[in-house]
Scaffold this active site. Structure first.
Site, PDB file in Angstrom:
ATOM      1  N   SER A 131      37.372 -68.640 -15.292  1.00 52.46           N
ATOM      2  CA  SER A 131      37.441 -67.695 -16.192  1.00 52.46           C
ATOM      3  C   SER A 131      36.558 -67.936 -17.252  1.00 52.46           C
ATOM      4  O   SER A 131      36.113 -69.147 -17.688  1.00 52.46           O
ATOM      5  CB  SER A 131      38.903 -67.204 -16.774  1.00 52.46           C
ATOM      6  OG  SER A 131      38.949 -66.399 -17.883  1.00 52.46           O
ATOM      7  N   TYR A 144      47.235 -69.667 -19.984  1.00 53.06           N
ATOM      8  CA  TYR A 144      46.106 -69.496 -19.170  1.00 53.06           C
ATOM      9  C   TYR A 144      44.779 -70.175 -19.553  1.00 53.06           C
ATOM     10  O   TYR A 144      44.077 -70.517 -18.568  1.00 53.06           O
ATOM     11  CB  TYR A 144      45.895 -67.780 -19.305  1.00 53.06           C
ATOM     12  CG  TYR A 144      44.883 -67.232 -18.334  1.00 53.06           C
ATOM     13  CD1 TYR A 144      45.334 -66.964 -17.039  1.00 53.06           C
ATOM     14  CD2 TYR A 144      43.712 -67.009 -18.702  1.00 53.06           C
ATOM     15  CE1 TYR A 144      44.425 -66.446 -16.225  1.00 53.06           C
ATOM     16  CE2 TYR A 144      42.813 -66.114 -17.917  1.00 53.06           C
ATOM     17  CZ  TYR A 144      43.255 -66.065 -16.674  1.00 53.06           C
ATOM     18  OH  TYR A 144      42.397 -65.537 -15.727  1.00 53.06           O
TER      19      TYR A 144
HETATM   20  N1  LIG Z   1      40.887 -59.483 -13.745  1.00 53.62           N
HETATM   21  C1  LIG Z   1      40.109 -60.291 -14.768  1.00 53.62           C
HETATM   22  O1  LIG Z   1      39.725 -59.833 -15.695  1.00 53.62           O
HETATM   23  C2  LIG Z   1      39.839 -61.639 -14.535  1.00 53.62           C
HETATM   24  C3  LIG Z   1      39.225 -62.600 -15.211  1.00 53.62           C
HETATM   25  C4  LIG Z   1      38.895 -64.166 -15.034  1.00 53.62           C
HETATM   26  C5  LIG Z   1      39.540 -64.519 -13.940  1.00 53.62           C
HETATM   27  N2  LIG Z   1      40.355 -63.697 -13.192  1.00 53.62           N
HETATM   28  C6  LIG Z   1      41.260 -64.562 -12.127  1.00 53.62           C
HETATM   29  O2  LIG Z   1      41.038 -63.879 -11.063  1.00 53.62           O
HETATM   30  C7  LIG Z   1      42.016 -64.154 -10.179  1.00 53.62           C
HETATM   31  C8  LIG Z   1      42.425 -62.946  -9.428  1.00 53.62           C
HETATM   32  O3  LIG Z   1      42.991 -61.920 -10.363  1.00 53.62           O
HETATM   33  P1  LIG Z   1      42.872 -60.489 -10.289  1.00 53.62           P
HETATM   34  O4  LIG Z   1      42.478 -60.043 -11.597  1.00 53.62           O
HETATM   35  O5  LIG Z   1      42.648 -60.140  -8.982  1.00 53.62           O
HETATM   36  O6  LIG Z   1      44.735 -60.225 -10.462  1.00 53.62           O
HETATM   37  P2  LIG Z   1      45.515 -59.226  -9.603  1.00 53.62           P
HETATM   38  O7  LIG Z   1      46.830 -59.581 -10.381  1.00 53.62           O
HETATM   39  O8  LIG Z   1      44.949 -57.968  -9.059  1.00 53.62           O
HETATM   40  O9  LIG Z   1      45.832 -60.329  -8.393  1.00 53.62           O
HETATM   41  C9  LIG Z   1      46.531 -61.626  -8.527  1.00 53.62           C
HETATM   42  C10 LIG Z   1      47.034 -61.722  -7.179  1.00 53.62           C
HETATM   43  O10 LIG Z   1      47.870 -63.232  -6.913  1.00 53.62           O
HETATM   44  C11 LIG Z   1      48.861 -62.965  -6.289  1.00 53.62           C
HETATM   45  N3  LIG Z   1      49.926 -63.973  -6.963  1.00 53.62           N
HETATM   46  C12 LIG Z   1      50.332 -64.381  -7.970  1.00 53.62           C
HETATM   47  N4  LIG Z   1      51.232 -65.515  -8.119  1.00 53.62           N
HETATM   48  C13 LIG Z   1      51.191 -65.808  -6.761  1.00 53.62           C
HETATM   49  C14 LIG Z   1      51.962 -66.943  -6.080  1.00 53.62           C
HETATM   50  N5  LIG Z   1      52.913 -67.596  -6.895  1.00 53.62           N
HETATM   51  N6  LIG Z   1      51.941 -66.706  -4.771  1.00 53.62           N
HETATM   52  C15 LIG Z   1      50.965 -66.093  -4.002  1.00 53.62           C
HETATM   53  N7  LIG Z   1      50.510 -64.891  -4.801  1.00 53.62           N
HETATM   54  C16 LIG Z   1      50.386 -64.992  -6.079  1.00 53.62           C
HETATM   55  C17 LIG Z   1      49.462 -61.605  -7.259  1.00 53.62           C
HETATM   56  O11 LIG Z   1      50.681 -61.191  -6.148  1.00 53.62           O
HETATM   57  C18 LIG Z   1      48.401 -60.936  -6.950  1.00 53.62           C
HETATM   58  O12 LIG Z   1      48.366 -59.897  -5.874  1.00 53.62           O
HETATM   59  C19 LIG Z   1      43.080 -64.956 -10.937  1.00 53.62           C
HETATM   60  O13 LIG Z   1      42.992 -66.346 -10.757  1.00 53.62           O
HETATM   61  C20 LIG Z   1      42.653 -64.568 -12.291  1.00 53.62           C
HETATM   62  O14 LIG Z   1      43.153 -65.559 -13.316  1.00 53.62           O
HETATM   63  C21 LIG Z   1      40.691 -62.599 -13.465  1.00 53.62           C
END
Ligand SMILES: NC(=O)c1ccc[n+]([C@@H]2O[C@H](COP(=O)([O-])OP(=O)(O)OC[C@H]3O[C@@H](n4cnc5c(N)ncnc54)[C@H](O)[C@@H]3O)[C@@H](O)[C@H]2O)c1
Length: 241
Positions: A131, A144
């Protein structure tokens, strides 16, 4: 998604966690569009396998399933992640431990357990999801922020250790991307959404496909000498004051 590059990942086998939503779902779709066979895992959503990635032993099982199903493993994208605002005062241990378990420990275990299969591949690729939060800190995001700094450090160390086996390891650090993870924060705090839209030089929030397309490139032969990097995919948000 930009136009797929059919055949670019033909014959490759991938495992993507967090594939039921957001960035993980877009990544699975893009890898498939480029020709990879993808084993998708999440606690929810439309995936091949529903699983919580945190219990000990589950990651080894997921790797074994992917190898059995597709005859090997070339690409690993541990994308499952959690985030929520929690003030430091009164922050309970359980929430901190849960964030570390999903965002760090499960990623470590999945990578470790995939090493034997990735060594067999001539195209081993690991893309971790960090991130921009590994560049700065923010109030209410101690768990986080800690976890994403850890993922970047893990990526760099693993890249050094697995390089001799031809495996590349990189940490893609997204800016603010419109997914269910950010939806609640944007609804509760519209100023947060506006801040990120304005901070990005490209003048918009990211979409899951903006990240997935870069991941697919990193998994391709074109990125064969690119490893050990943490880099932002954020519309140049981190380059502006
Ligand atoms: N959206 C953003 O702005 C952003 C920015 C930087 C990093 N990220 C990172 O990107 C990655 C994906 O995030 P996203 O934005 O697509 O979020 P999202 O919530 O849409 O997807 C995350 C997925 O992870 C799954 N998950 C969570 N805990 C779990 C577990 N214990 N076992 C199995 N599955 C699990 C959830 O069910 C969900 O489907 C994450 O690592 C997040 O930290 C997101």
């Amino acid at each position: 998604m930009s136009d797929a590059t059919p055949g670019r990942l033909a014959g490759r086998s991938a495992l993507v966690t967090g594939a039921g939503s957001g960035i993980g779902a877009a990544t699975a779709a893009r890898l498939r569009a480029d020709g990879a066979r993808v084993y998708t895992v999440d606690m929810k959503g439309e995936v091949d396998r529903h699983a919580d990635v945190t219990p000990p032993g589950i990651n080894a099982q997921l790797v074994a399933e992917a190898v059995t199903l597709h005859g090997g493993l070339d690409i690993l994208v541990p994308c499952a992640g959690v985030s929520a605002f929690h003030p430091l005062e009164g922050h309970d241990d359980a929430y901190f431990d849960m964030v570390m378990a999903v965002n760090v420990t499960a990623v470590f275990r999945l990578i470790r357990d995939a090493v034997p299969a990735l060594k067999q591949s001539r195209h081993g690729r690991i893309v971790t999801i960090g991130s921009t939060m590994a560049r700065f800190g923010d109030a209410g995001l101690v768990a986080y922020g800690t976890s994403k700094h850890a993922v970047l450090g893990m990526t760099r160390s693993v890249a050094c250790e697995l390089g001799p086996f031809g495996i590349t390891v990189n940490c893609l650090q997204p800016g603010a991307i419109e997914t269910p993870m950010t939806e609640q924060a944007f609804t509760q705090m519209p100023q947060f959404k506006t801040y990120w839209e304005n901070k990005a030089a490209l003048g918009r929030l990211g979409q899951p496909e903006d990240i997935a397309d870069v991941i697919a490139f990193l998994c391709s032969d074109d990125a064969r000498f690119f490893s050990g990097q943490g880099f932002f995919v954020d519309g140049a948000a981190m380059q502006r004051q």
